[in-house]
Design a protein around this motif. Structure first.
Motif, PDB file in Angstrom:
ATOM      1  N   MET A  79     -29.994  -6.188  30.794  1.00 37.85           N
ATOM      2  CA  MET A  79     -30.887  -5.039  30.836  1.00 37.85           C
ATOM      3  C   MET A  79     -30.189  -3.719  30.482  1.00 37.85           C
ATOM      4  N   LEU A  80     -29.657  -3.627  29.276  1.00 33.00           N
ATOM      5  CA  LEU A  80     -28.973  -2.413  28.835  1.00 33.00           C
ATOM      6  C   LEU A  80     -29.983  -1.403  28.295  1.00 33.00           C
ATOM      7  N   SER A  81     -30.129  -0.289  28.999  1.00 34.10           N
ATOM      8  CA  SER A  81     -31.019   0.773  28.534  1.00 34.10           C
ATOM      9  C   SER A  81     -30.368   1.477  27.349  1.00 34.10           C
ATOM     10  N   TYR A  82     -31.104   2.349  26.707  1.00 35.70           N
ATOM     11  CA  TYR A  82     -30.557   3.070  25.558  1.00 35.70           C
ATOM     12  C   TYR A  82     -29.350   3.920  25.973  1.00 35.70           C
ATOM     13  N   GLN A  83     -29.444   4.583  27.147  1.00 37.79           N
ATOM     14  CA  GLN A  83     -28.348   5.418  27.610  1.00 37.79           C
ATOM     15  C   GLN A  83     -27.115   4.586  27.967  1.00 37.79           C
ATOM     16  N   GLU A  84     -27.320   3.507  28.704  1.00 37.16           N
ATOM     17  CA  GLU A  84     -26.193   2.637  29.086  1.00 37.16           C
ATOM     18  C   GLU A  84     -25.539   2.018  27.849  1.00 37.16           C
ATOM     19  N   ALA A  85     -26.353   1.604  26.900  1.00 40.48           N
ATOM     20  CA  ALA A  85     -25.841   0.988  25.678  1.00 40.48           C
ATOM     21  C   ALA A  85     -25.012   1.982  24.877  1.00 40.48           C
ATOM     22  N   GLU A  86     -25.472   3.222  24.834  1.00 39.90           N
ATOM     23  CA  GLU A  86     -24.727   4.254  24.113  1.00 39.90           C
ATOM     24  C   GLU A  86     -23.358   4.488  24.757  1.00 39.90           C
ATOM     25  N   ARG A  87     -23.340   4.563  26.087  1.00 41.37           N
ATOM     26  CA  ARG A  87     -22.066   4.763  26.794  1.00 41.37           C
ATOM     27  C   ARG A  87     -21.121   3.584  26.587  1.00 41.37           C
ATOM     28  N   ALA A  88     -21.661   2.363  26.580  1.00 38.81           N
ATOM     29  CA  ALA A  88     -20.849   1.152  26.437  1.00 38.81           C
ATOM     30  C   ALA A  88     -20.601   0.790  24.974  1.00 38.81           C
ATOM     31  N   LYS A  89     -21.157   1.583  24.064  1.00 43.50           N
ATOM     32  CA  LYS A  89     -21.032   1.325  22.627  1.00 43.50           C
ATOM     33  C   LYS A  89     -21.535  -0.086  22.275  1.00 43.50           C
ATOM     34  N   LYS A  90     -22.683  -0.414  22.847  1.00 47.39           N
ATOM     35  CA  LYS A  90     -23.342  -1.682  22.589  1.00 47.39           C
ATOM     36  C   LYS A  90     -24.772  -1.393  22.140  1.00 47.39           C
ATOM     37  N   GLU A  91     -25.484  -2.454  21.787  1.00 50.53           N
ATOM     38  CA  GLU A  91     -26.872  -2.311  21.374  1.00 50.53           C
ATOM     39  C   GLU A  91     -27.787  -2.437  22.594  1.00 50.53           C
ATOM     40  N   ALA A  92     -28.768  -1.560  22.694  1.00 55.30           N
ATOM     41  CA  ALA A  92     -29.714  -1.612  23.807  1.00 55.30           C
ATOM     42  C   ALA A  92     -30.465  -2.943  23.778  1.00 55.30           C
ATOM     43  N   ASN A  93     -30.705  -3.489  24.948  1.00 52.49           N
ATOM     44  CA  ASN A  93     -31.442  -4.742  25.054  1.00 52.49           C
ATOM     45  C   ASN A  93     -31.953  -4.897  26.482  1.00 52.49           C
TER      46      ASN A  93
END
Length: 101
Positions: A26-40
């Motif tokens: 459950m990676l939100s857009y903000q979390e994904a940006e911080r982790a340098k991953k794709e939101a999902n």
């Protein structure tokens, strides 16, 4: 389709109570940006008993990692299969089943 959703369903006084725990990051857009991953994240959930929809929800990034869902419905019987299917932002799906006890 792997059974990555744990389901418990119990019939009590004519009402089936379902508890489900989905295994998903459950990676939100903000979390994904911080982790340098794709939101999902999970975007759609449907539960069926005997081919009949008993629960349906469109979800968003507000859910936490490994989301827990709880709902109830009338019309199920002991031994019926509860089938829960979810779909995420990337199009992956999971379908899991459990018998009503």
């Amino acid at each position: 389709m792997s059974d990555t959703t744990k389901i418990k369903a119990k019939l009590k006084n004519g009402i089936v109570e379902v508890k489900a725990l989905a295994s998903h990051p459950m990676l939100s857009y903000q979390e994904a940006e911080r982790a340098k991953k794709e939101a999902n994240f999970i975007t759609y959930v449907v539960a069926k008993v005997g081919g009949k929809v008993v629960y349906e929800a469109s979800t968003s990034q507000f859910l936490s990692k490994d989301p827990y869902m709880k709902f109830s419905f009338k019309g199920g019987a002991v031994g019926d299969d509860v089938e829960i299917t979810w779909k995420d932002l990337k199009g992956a799906t999971d379908t899991s089943t459990a018998k009503i006890k």
